[in-house]
Write a protein that holds these residues in place. Structure first.
Motif, short mmCIF file in Angstrom:
data_model
loop_
_atom_site.label_atom_id
_atom_site.label_comp_id
_atom_site.label_asym_id
_atom_site.label_seq_id
_atom_site.Cartn_x
_atom_site.Cartn_y
_atom_site.Cartn_z
N ILE A 153 46.05 3.40 -7.58
CA ILE A 153 46.84 4.61 -7.78
C ILE A 153 46.26 5.47 -8.89
O ILE A 153 46.73 6.56 -9.15
N GLY A 154 45.17 4.97 -9.52
CA GLY A 154 44.53 5.76 -10.57
C GLY A 154 43.44 4.95 -11.24
O GLY A 154 43.25 3.76 -10.99
N THR A 180 22.47 11.70 -10.70
CA THR A 180 21.24 11.13 -11.25
C THR A 180 20.60 10.19 -10.24
O THR A 180 21.27 9.32 -9.68
N VAL A 181 19.30 10.35 -10.03
CA VAL A 181 18.56 9.44 -9.17
C VAL A 181 18.23 8.16 -9.95
O VAL A 181 17.72 8.23 -11.08
N ILE A 182 18.54 7.03 -9.40
CA ILE A 182 18.30 5.74 -10.04
C ILE A 182 16.83 5.35 -9.85
O ILE A 182 16.30 5.42 -8.74
N VAL A 183 16.20 4.96 -10.95
CA VAL A 183 14.78 4.61 -10.90
C VAL A 183 14.56 3.26 -11.59
O VAL A 183 15.42 2.77 -12.33
N GLU A 184 13.39 2.70 -11.37
CA GLU A 184 13.03 1.42 -11.95
C GLU A 184 13.12 1.45 -13.47
O GLU A 184 12.76 2.43 -14.11
N ASN A 185 13.62 0.37 -14.04
CA ASN A 185 13.75 0.13 -15.49
C ASN A 185 14.90 0.89 -16.15
O ASN A 185 14.99 0.93 -17.38
N MET A 186 15.81 1.45 -15.37
CA MET A 186 17.09 1.88 -15.94
C MET A 186 17.92 0.63 -16.23
O MET A 186 17.80 -0.39 -15.54
N VAL A 187 18.78 0.71 -17.23
CA VAL A 187 19.79 -0.32 -17.49
C VAL A 187 21.15 0.33 -17.33
O VAL A 187 21.43 1.36 -17.96
N LEU A 188 21.99 -0.25 -16.50
CA LEU A 188 23.27 0.35 -16.12
C LEU A 188 24.41 -0.66 -16.23
O LEU A 188 24.20 -1.86 -16.08
N THR A 189 25.60 -0.15 -16.49
CA THR A 189 26.79 -0.97 -16.33
C THR A 189 27.42 -0.66 -14.98
O THR A 189 27.36 0.46 -14.49
N ILE A 190 28.00 -1.68 -14.38
CA ILE A 190 28.75 -1.55 -13.13
C ILE A 190 30.19 -1.87 -13.49
O ILE A 190 30.51 -3.01 -13.87
N GLU A 191 31.10 -0.87 -13.40
CA GLU A 191 32.41 -1.01 -14.05
C GLU A 191 33.55 -0.45 -13.19
O GLU A 191 34.17 0.54 -13.53
N PRO A 192 33.88 -1.11 -12.08
CA PRO A 192 35.04 -0.66 -11.32
C PRO A 192 36.33 -1.07 -12.02
O PRO A 192 36.44 -2.17 -12.57
N GLY A 193 37.29 -0.18 -11.97
CA GLY A 193 38.61 -0.48 -12.54
C GLY A 193 39.66 0.28 -11.75
O GLY A 193 39.38 1.32 -11.16
N MET A 194 40.86 -0.24 -11.75
CA MET A 194 41.92 0.44 -11.02
C MET A 194 43.29 0.13 -11.62
O MET A 194 43.55 -0.98 -12.08
N GLU A 195 44.13 1.14 -11.62
CA GLU A 195 45.55 0.96 -11.89
C GLU A 195 46.22 0.74 -10.54
O GLU A 195 46.09 1.56 -9.64
#
Length: 230
Positions: A153-154, A180-195
């Motif tokens: 719901i949010g 942003t185009v994702i390229v080799e050697n990027m460091v990213l967080t993957i952070e799904p969240g939901m109310e």
């Protein structure tokens, strides 16, 4: 946004330290302890595992979920049925990790279990979508489809992950319109969240590096079922 192999090694190292401390935490805490005391124990353990510092460690608990995730810890005592959320930005040689873990305090509601599982699956989808040539919008959509189907719901965070390095949050952002185009050697967080109900939110987060063959997990993957604290 693009890191050197040595930078990725630094981030991987601090991610492993924090992952090990998160895994060890349930054995050292119990129902009835305060959020503040639990966070103190986790900070000490991360320091003992040779992190340089932990400048960021919000924590909050609530029945079946939490109202927000950038606050605390407070003196509230964790109680049966609570979900305990802890996030950490710990450092090694100037480089951050940034990921959270959720803990079930005793028996939690079926709804909380269902949402936690949906977010675990959304995390899997986000990791899988983060490949060279994809866009941050694609990563957002892969996660958003699952959490919307689960009844979100949010989401008061406004994005579903970001860049990571010598700052706790860096560009890019996983949100529609970032592009942003994702390229080799990027460091990213993957952070799904939901109310999923008023004042009840659950969030997952992992850290990954992008290789030519796809995403590489830097954290130790959270268990599909919440660890239980009794």
């Amino acid at each position: 946004m693009v890191k050197t192999p040595a930078e990725i090694d630094h981030i991987h190292y601090i991610c492993q330290i924090a992952s090990d401390a998160y895994e060890a935490l349930p054995a050292g805490i119990a129902v009835g302890e305060s959020e503040r005391e639990i966070v103190r124990k986790l900070r000490i353990d991360i320091a003992r595992r040779v992190a340089d510092s932990t400048p960021f460690m919000p924590a909050i608990s609530g029945p079946g979920g939490v109202p927000q995730i950038v606050c605390g810890p407070h003196d509230r005592l964790v109680q049966e049925g609570d979900v305990l959320f802890i996030d950490t930005g710990s450092t090694f040689d100037g480089y951050f990790c940034d990921f959270d873990r959720n803990y079930a305090i005793g028996n939690i509601s079926d709804d909380a279990k269902r949402v936690h599982d949906a977010l675990w699956l959304a995390t899997e989808a986000g990791i899988k979508a983060a490949v060279p040539g994809a866009k941050t919008d694609d990563v957002f959509r892969a996660m958003a489809e699952i959490i919307e189907e689960a009844g979100a719901i949010g989401n008061n965070v406004g994005r579903l992950g970001h860049g990571l390095g010598m700052q706790l949050t860096e560009p890019p952002s996983h949100r529609l319109g970032d592009g942003t185009v994702i390229v080799e050697n990027m460091v990213l967080t993957i952070e799904p969240g939901m109310e999923y109900a008023l004042g009840k939110m659950i969030v997952h987060e992992e850290n990954i590096a992008i290789t030519r063959d796809g995403p590489r997990l830097l954290t130790k993957r959270a268990p599909r079922e919440m660890p239980i604290i009794r």
